[in-house]
Design a protein around this motif. Structure first.
Motif, PDB file in Angstrom:
ATOM      1  N   VAL A  20      15.696  -3.940  48.968  1.00 31.70           N
ATOM      2  CA  VAL A  20      16.506  -2.736  48.802  1.00 31.70           C
ATOM      3  C   VAL A  20      17.878  -3.137  48.278  1.00 31.70           C
ATOM      4  N   GLY A  21      18.181  -2.723  47.064  1.00 28.74           N
ATOM      5  CA  GLY A  21      19.455  -3.082  46.452  1.00 28.74           C
ATOM      6  C   GLY A  21      20.517  -2.061  46.764  1.00 28.74           C
ATOM      7  N   GLN A  22      21.740  -2.338  46.320  1.00 29.12           N
ATOM      8  CA  GLN A  22      22.798  -1.357  46.428  1.00 29.12           C
ATOM      9  C   GLN A  22      23.241  -1.013  45.015  1.00 29.12           C
ATOM     10  N   VAL A  23      22.664   0.029  44.506  1.00 30.63           N
ATOM     11  CA  VAL A  23      23.001   0.498  43.169  1.00 30.63           C
ATOM     12  C   VAL A  23      24.322   1.249  43.228  1.00 30.63           C
ATOM     13  N   LYS A  24      25.174   0.987  42.258  1.00 25.92           N
ATOM     14  CA  LYS A  24      26.409   1.758  42.115  1.00 25.92           C
ATOM     15  C   LYS A  24      26.158   2.847  41.080  1.00 25.92           C
ATOM     16  N   THR A  25      26.396   4.092  41.472  1.00 18.91           N
ATOM     17  CA  THR A  25      26.178   5.210  40.569  1.00 18.91           C
ATOM     18  C   THR A  25      27.361   5.367  39.616  1.00 18.91           C
ATOM     19  N   GLY A  26      27.140   6.170  38.593  1.00 17.80           N
ATOM     20  CA  GLY A  26      28.216   6.448  37.653  1.00 17.80           C
ATOM     21  C   GLY A  26      29.423   7.079  38.320  1.00 17.80           C
ATOM     22  N   ALA A  27      29.185   7.908  39.337  1.00 21.23           N
ATOM     23  CA  ALA A  27      30.294   8.558  40.029  1.00 21.23           C
ATOM     24  C   ALA A  27      31.179   7.541  40.738  1.00 21.23           C
ATOM     25  N   ASP A  28      30.565   6.570  41.407  1.00 20.47           N
ATOM     26  CA  ASP A  28      31.352   5.520  42.054  1.00 20.47           C
ATOM     27  C   ASP A  28      32.134   4.703  41.034  1.00 20.47           C
ATOM     28  N   LEU A 159      27.746  11.054  34.401  1.00 24.54           N
ATOM     29  CA  LEU A 159      27.812  10.027  35.441  1.00 24.54           C
ATOM     30  C   LEU A 159      26.379   9.776  35.904  1.00 24.54           C
ATOM     31  N   ASP A 160      25.833   8.642  35.528  1.00 17.51           N
ATOM     32  CA  ASP A 160      24.402   8.434  35.683  1.00 17.51           C
ATOM     33  C   ASP A 160      23.981   8.151  37.113  1.00 17.51           C
ATOM     34  N   ARG A 161      22.757   8.558  37.425  1.00 21.14           N
ATOM     35  CA  ARG A 161      22.133   8.333  38.729  1.00 21.14           C
ATOM     36  C   ARG A 161      20.691   7.880  38.516  1.00 21.14           C
ATOM     37  N   PRO A 162      20.060   7.306  39.546  1.00 20.15           N
ATOM     38  CA  PRO A 162      18.682   6.839  39.391  1.00 20.15           C
ATOM     39  C   PRO A 162      17.696   7.968  39.112  1.00 20.15           C
ATOM     40  N   ASN A 163      16.673   7.656  38.350  1.00 24.83           N
ATOM     41  CA  ASN A 163      15.505   8.522  38.278  1.00 24.83           C
ATOM     42  C   ASN A 163      14.702   8.229  39.546  1.00 24.83           C
ATOM     43  N   PRO A 164      14.563   9.189  40.463  1.00 25.44           N
ATOM     44  CA  PRO A 164      13.951   8.896  41.769  1.00 25.44           C
ATOM     45  C   PRO A 164      12.532   8.343  41.702  1.00 25.44           C
ATOM     46  N   ILE A 165      11.769   8.746  40.663  1.00 28.20           N
ATOM     47  CA  ILE A 165      10.369   8.323  40.592  1.00 28.20           C
ATOM     48  C   ILE A 165      10.183   7.167  39.606  1.00 28.20           C
ATOM     49  N   ARG A 166      11.232   6.423  39.397  1.00 28.57           N
ATOM     50  CA  ARG A 166      11.286   5.224  38.544  1.00 28.57           C
ATOM     51  C   ARG A 166      11.592   5.583  37.090  1.00 28.57           C
ATOM     52  N   GLY A 167      12.128   4.602  36.399  1.00 29.46           N
ATOM     53  CA  GLY A 167      12.427   4.771  34.982  1.00 29.46           C
ATOM     54  C   GLY A 167      11.348   4.218  34.096  1.00 29.46           C
ATOM     55  N   THR A 168      10.128   4.155  34.605  1.00 31.24           N
ATOM     56  CA  THR A 168       9.008   3.602  33.844  1.00 31.24           C
ATOM     57  C   THR A 168       7.884   4.610  33.640  1.00 31.24           C
ATOM     58  N   TRP A 169       7.842   5.662  34.475  1.00 32.05           N
ATOM     59  CA  TRP A 169       6.673   6.534  34.479  1.00 32.05           C
ATOM     60  C   TRP A 169       6.791   7.644  33.444  1.00 32.05           C
ATOM     61  N   LEU A 217      29.894  12.057  23.448  1.00 32.30           N
ATOM     62  CA  LEU A 217      29.215  11.746  24.706  1.00 32.30           C
ATOM     63  C   LEU A 217      29.523  10.338  25.182  1.00 32.30           C
ATOM     64  N   LYS A 218      29.814  10.231  26.469  1.00 31.57           N
ATOM     65  CA  LYS A 218      29.977   8.940  27.127  1.00 31.57           C
ATOM     66  C   LYS A 218      29.121   8.957  28.375  1.00 31.57           C
ATOM     67  N   VAL A 219      28.303   7.916  28.547  1.00 30.57           N
ATOM     68  CA  VAL A 219      27.518   7.758  29.769  1.00 30.57           C
ATOM     69  C   VAL A 219      28.141   6.646  30.600  1.00 30.57           C
ATOM     70  N   VAL A 220      28.535   6.966  31.821  1.00 27.48           N
ATOM     71  CA  VAL A 220      28.993   5.932  32.748  1.00 27.48           C
ATOM     72  C   VAL A 220      27.745   5.402  33.443  1.00 27.48           C
ATOM     73  N   LYS A 221      27.319   4.228  33.003  1.00 25.52           N
ATOM     74  CA  LYS A 221      26.065   3.644  33.485  1.00 25.52           C
ATOM     75  C   LYS A 221      26.170   3.191  34.938  1.00 25.52           C
ATOM     76  N   MET A 222      25.032   3.124  35.580  1.00 28.64           N
ATOM     77  CA  MET A 222      24.939   2.543  36.922  1.00 28.64           C
ATOM     78  C   MET A 222      25.031   1.026  36.833  1.00 28.64           C
ATOM     79  N   GLU A 223      25.292   0.413  37.957  1.00 33.14           N
ATOM     80  CA  GLU A 223      25.202  -1.036  38.081  1.00 33.14           C
ATOM     81  C   GLU A 223      24.167  -1.362  39.151  1.00 33.14           C
ATOM     82  N   GLY A 224      23.294  -2.313  38.848  1.00 34.55           N
ATOM     83  CA  GLY A 224      22.306  -2.772  39.820  1.00 34.55           C
ATOM     84  C   GLY A 224      20.989  -2.044  39.797  1.00 34.55           C
ATOM     85  N   TRP A 225      20.869  -1.009  38.944  1.00 32.18           N
ATOM     86  CA  TRP A 225      19.616  -0.251  38.913  1.00 32.18           C
ATOM     87  C   TRP A 225      18.617  -0.917  37.983  1.00 32.18           C
ATOM     88  N   LYS A 226      17.363  -0.991  38.436  1.00 35.94           N
ATOM     89  CA  LYS A 226      16.267  -1.498  37.619  1.00 35.94           C
ATOM     90  C   LYS A 226      15.244  -0.383  37.434  1.00 35.94           C
TER      91      LYS A 226
END
Length: 409
Positions: A20-28, A159-169, A217-226
């Protein structure tokens, strides 16, 4: 003995940290690294209750309390800025009780910010947790707000956030142009495997906004998200994005069971487990469960149940088959890594049509949800579910190439 216990605890802690990682969201990261994007600006914010920082503070409150920028307007999607309105309920303009900032509804008579709403805005921010599915209306709200910002020459920041069901599906038919609607503005599949930031970039760069206008457009990317991460592996606090997506388990099945909104079968609104609970008064749960189990669908079992939909304040108002006992199944995902939600949804629709041809009915919205009349027509013609699935896999090859250009992670 104590030393052994301490060692075991340390090993467990380390293993947990690896899984379990600690992803930093775009908002943070907006506050940590990108404050210059909003420094001294008058801020408009498209958001809801899901926009929490890692410290638990809501983004609305954090910006309002900050001296680096001034919050002048809030824009609420379906369910409102605080997220407590039931699905489909029109939201009216108001003022945020906590901050006093005007709140403009983007789910009602108006779905897109007007020039009047944006007249005092220097920068428009977007921060809402999505579920990675085309017909989830927050994606339309995101793009229409971006379109309005582009037309006004206002910078737009996601301000980007994780795709809850993965970014692969990626799964399901690509929406036909003739079925463009608020639950499908763009030609993408049901499950697209993108974050909101990636989707915004695709929409903007592909010229899909009205009249081909382009946003700054500017996307503030997350850090630590896979991309392979499920939401519960990110370390980000789960906040139900809408009243009937209470947990990640619901989000996992939602891409397939939301199709039941386009039928006379209950999708489980008015129960404690919406979208996992499927049935109707004419359904025999044991019979449906046996039929579905015979399909050998991966990662899922179907448990026969009975349930009675009811009003649930803030979640379900006058749900389908209210106060009438329904038979049906509980969709129990036993291996989410091999589960195919849209394929499963198609199989369930096919089974119900096969078993209850005189009772099962489509509603007008089914084609908009599936993005094509092909699902309805092929099921009515008695085609096997696997043939329907095979048809969209041809489409997805082309979308995969397009999608690849916009992956930020």
């Amino acid at each position: 003995m104590r030393r052994i216990v301490r060692t075991l605890c340390s090993v467990i802690f380390i293993l947990h940290g690896l899984s379990v990682g600690q992803v930093k969201t775009g908002a943070d990261l907006l506050f940590e690294k990108y404050a210059h994007l909003v420094e001294g600006k008058r801020i408009g914010l498209v958001t809801n209750h899901s926009a929490l920082l890692s410290n638990g503070k809501h983004l609305v409150d954090a910006i309002s309390e900050s001296r680096r920028a001034r919050l002048v307007a809030l824009f609420g999607p379906e369910h409102g800025v605080r997220g407590d309105a039931p699905a489909g309920k029109k939201i009216i303009d108001a003022r945020d009780e906590k901050t006093g900032v005007p709140v403009y509804s983007l789910y009602g008579q108006i779905n897109k910010p007007t020039p009047e709403m944006l007249k005092d805005v220097d920068v428009l921010l977007f921060d809402i947790l999505d579920v990675g599915v085309r017909f989830y209306t927050f994606e339309s709200t995101m793009s229409l707000a971006m379109e309005a910002a582009a037309e006004m020459g206002i910078p737009y920041i996601v301000l980007d956030r994780p795709n809850p069901i993965r970014g692969t599906w990626v799964e399901g038919f690509i929406r036909l142009d003739s079925l463009r609607s608020f639950v499908g503005l763009y030609p993408i599949p049901v499950a697209h495997g993108l974050t909101m930031g990636e989707l915004a970039t695709m929409i903007n760069n592909e010229g899909w906004l009205k009249n081909g206008v382009r946003a700054d457009l500017k996307v503030v990317k997350m850090e630590g998200w896979k991309r392979t991460m499920w939401f519960d592996e990110t370390g980000v606090r789960w906040v139900k994005p809408s009243p009937n997506i209470a947990g990640l388990a619901t989000a996992v099945v939602y891409p397939g069971t939301c199709f039941f909104e386009g039928t006379n079968v209950s999708e489980g609104r008015g129960t404690d487990r919406p979208f996992e609970t499927i049935g109707a008064p004419f359904v025999a749960g044991e019979q449906l469960a046996r039929e579905l189990q015979s399909y050998g669908l991966p990662g899922v079992v179907f448990e026969p149940i009975k349930f009675t939909p009811r009003d649930i304040p803030g979640a379900a108002s006058n749900p389908k088959h209210k106060s009438i006992e329904c038979g049906g199944v509980f969709v129990k995902v036993v291996d989410r890594n091999v589960y195919e939600p849209v394929r499963t949804g198609i199989a369930m629709l096919s089974a119900l049509k096969k078993l209850y041809p005189n009772d099962f009915q489509w509603r007008n919205s089914i084609d908009r949800l599936s993005g094509t009349p092909m699902v309805r027509l092929r099921i009515d013609a008695g085609e096997k579910p696997e043939n329907i699935v095979a048809a969209w896999k041809v489409e997805l090859a082309g979308f995969g190439k397009l999608r690849e250009k916009y992956l930020l992670y």
